[in-house]
Enzyme design. Structure first.
Site, short mmCIF file in Angstrom:
data_model
loop_
_atom_site.label_atom_id
_atom_site.label_comp_id
_atom_site.label_asym_id
_atom_site.label_seq_id
_atom_site.Cartn_x
_atom_site.Cartn_y
_atom_site.Cartn_z
CB ALA A 7 -0.95 -0.02 1.20
CG ASN A 12 -2.30 -3.78 -4.18
OD1 ASN A 12 -2.77 -3.62 -5.30
ND2 ASN A 12 -1.20 -3.13 -3.77
CE1 TYR A 32 1.90 -9.41 -12.37
CE2 TYR A 32 0.93 -9.07 -14.55
CZ TYR A 32 1.02 -8.73 -13.20
OH TYR A 32 0.23 -7.73 -12.70
CB ALA A 56 1.01 -18.68 -15.39
N1 LIG Z 1 -0.46 -1.22 -12.84
C1 LIG Z 1 -1.02 -2.09 -13.66
O1 LIG Z 1 -1.18 -1.84 -14.86
C2 LIG Z 1 -1.48 -3.42 -13.12
C3 LIG Z 1 -2.19 -4.26 -14.00
C4 LIG Z 1 -2.63 -5.48 -13.54
C5 LIG Z 1 -2.40 -5.87 -12.24
N2 LIG Z 1 -1.69 -5.04 -11.40
C6 LIG Z 1 -1.46 -5.52 -10.03
O2 LIG Z 1 -1.83 -4.51 -9.10
C7 LIG Z 1 -1.05 -4.65 -7.90
C8 LIG Z 1 -0.45 -3.31 -7.53
O3 LIG Z 1 0.35 -2.83 -8.58
P1 LIG Z 1 0.69 -1.29 -8.82
O4 LIG Z 1 0.57 -1.04 -10.27
O5 LIG Z 1 -0.04 -0.44 -7.86
O6 LIG Z 1 2.27 -1.34 -8.51
P2 LIG Z 1 3.25 -0.47 -7.61
O7 LIG Z 1 2.82 0.97 -7.57
O8 LIG Z 1 4.60 -0.82 -8.10
O9 LIG Z 1 3.03 -1.06 -6.13
C9 LIG Z 1 3.44 -2.35 -5.79
C10 LIG Z 1 3.34 -2.51 -4.29
O10 LIG Z 1 3.70 -3.86 -3.95
C11 LIG Z 1 4.76 -3.84 -3.03
N3 LIG Z 1 5.65 -4.96 -3.29
C12 LIG Z 1 6.31 -5.25 -4.44
N4 LIG Z 1 7.08 -6.34 -4.26
C13 LIG Z 1 6.90 -6.73 -2.97
C14 LIG Z 1 7.45 -7.77 -2.18
N5 LIG Z 1 8.34 -8.64 -2.64
N6 LIG Z 1 7.03 -7.88 -0.89
C15 LIG Z 1 6.14 -7.00 -0.38
N7 LIG Z 1 5.60 -5.99 -1.08
C16 LIG Z 1 5.98 -5.87 -2.36
C17 LIG Z 1 5.49 -2.51 -3.23
O11 LIG Z 1 6.18 -2.16 -2.02
P3 LIG Z 1 7.45 -1.13 -1.98
O12 LIG Z 1 7.29 -0.19 -3.12
O13 LIG Z 1 7.31 -0.49 -0.63
O14 LIG Z 1 8.68 -1.94 -2.10
C18 LIG Z 1 4.30 -1.59 -3.54
O15 LIG Z 1 3.68 -1.18 -2.34
C19 LIG Z 1 -0.01 -5.74 -8.20
O16 LIG Z 1 -0.45 -6.96 -7.66
C20 LIG Z 1 0.00 -5.81 -9.72
O17 LIG Z 1 0.40 -7.08 -10.19
C21 LIG Z 1 -1.24 -3.82 -11.81
#
Ligand SMILES: NC(=O)c1ccc[n+]([C@@H]2O[C@H](COP(=O)([O-])OP(=O)(O)OC[C@H]3O[C@@H](n4cnc5c(N)ncnc54)[C@H](OP(=O)(O)O)[C@@H]3O)[C@@H](O)[C@H]2O)c1
Length: 260
Positions: free
Chosen positions: A23, A100, A167, A169
């Site tokens: 978050a 998330n 990813y 999968a």
């Molecule tokens: N953006 C898109 O287009 C998109 C599309 C489909 C699905 N999603 C999904 O939506 C979710 C959020 O993505 P977002 O776009 O908001 O990305 P984001 O802004 O990069 O945020 C990712 C979050 O996950 C945390 N995180 C990453 N790796 C981690 C780990 N190994 N352990 C614990 N926390 C971890 C990060 O923490 P820190 O930054 O503090 O390290 C950050 O808070 C993800 O599950 C992603 O797969 C996103």
């Protein structure tokens, strides 16, 4: 009477204890803030970005009066197993879990993907949510119910591309966990749903080595509504499912993707 009820739909979130993983930025930050806006007590989990996580928890506190930071790398099994206990120790229970945190390790053609990137991607996107739900289940049962939202992707629907097959999968496996846990949870009033995100403008794409502006634009052209989504587009769906509006919805997978 009916009108009164309609007005108070999101009031059911007031006082609910909610943990949102990942978050610190993007979609997770938007969900945490919208939960707090409707009165929930929110645990803001992050991995490494303390600065942004601190800003989110400050906003959460000012909105709902209660917010705490929880740090941990969800690739680590001890974090996967202890995060819920730490959250429950801090606020006495848990009614809402939003899985998330997620992402892709190595955006490369599948012919070049190594085992470590496959394992990390599945560890973060499938194993971590599994253990978090496993740990949250007994607490939710004790509370008389709970709600879980898993954040997945429309790539799960299409099988991804040559560069993010692993990813896609892994998120598809998370959708399967949603369906299974919804069935197991129903008798305890524990509801679980997935939100499959389309292309959402967050920092995520910029963090992926090899993912260019050109690829982003090509991807954009495939979206019927001709725009990327915003984190709030996803957060609004999460709020709907987690509030009273979602009380008769479980085991479902919703695309929020501009028609993609
Ligand atoms: N953006 C898109 O287009 C998109 C599309 C489909 C699905 N999603 C999904 O939506 C979710 C959020 O993505 P977002 O776009 O908001 O990305 P984001 O802004 O990069 O945020 C990712 C979050 O996950 C945390 N995180 C990453 N790796 C981690 C780990 N190994 N352990 C614990 N926390 C971890 C990060 O923490 P820190 O930054 O503090 O390290 C950050 O808070 C993800 O599950 C992603 O797969 C996103």
């Amino acid at each position: 009477m009916r009108e009164e009820k309609r007005k108070s739909m999101f009031n059911s979130l007031k006082g609910k204890r909610a943990l949102v993983t990942g978050a610190s930025t993007g979609i997770g930050a938007a969900i945490a803030e919208q939960l707090a806006m409707h009165g929930a007590q929110v645990g803001v989990h992050y991995r490494s970005n303390l600065k942004d996580a601190q800003a989110v928890v400050d906003r959460v506190r000012s909105l709902s009066g209660w917010g705490e930071l929880f740090q941990g790398d969800l690739l680590d099994i001890t974090v996967q197993q202890n995060l819920i206990r730490n959250f429950v120790d801090a606020c006495g229970g848990i009614e809402i879990l939003v899985n998330n945190a997620g992402g892709i390790y190595d955006y490369v053609h599948f012919s070049e993907l190594n085992e470590k990137s496959w394992d990390n991607t599945f560890n973060l996107n499938v194993k971590a949510p599994f253990f978090l739900i496993k740990e949250a289940f007994p607490h939710m049962k004790k509370n008389g119910g709970g709600k879980i939202v898993n954040i997945t992707t429309v790539s799960a629907k299409y099988g991804g591309s040559s560069h993010n097959l692993h990813y896609a999968a892994s998120k598809s496996a998370l959708d399967t966990l949603t369906i299974g846990f919804a069935r197991e949870g129903a008798k305890h009033k524990i509801l679980a749903n997935s939100i499959r995100c389309g292309l959402i403008e967050t920092g995520m794409q910029k963090k992926i080595p090899g993912y260019t502006e050109k690829l982003f634009k090509q991807r954009l052209n495939l979206i019927p509504l001709q725009r990327a989504g915003t984190p709030d587009d996803i957060a609004r769906m999460a709020i709907f499912l987690l509030s009273e509006c979602g009380d008769f919805i479980t085991g479902q997978i919703f695309s929020v993707s501009g028609g993609d």
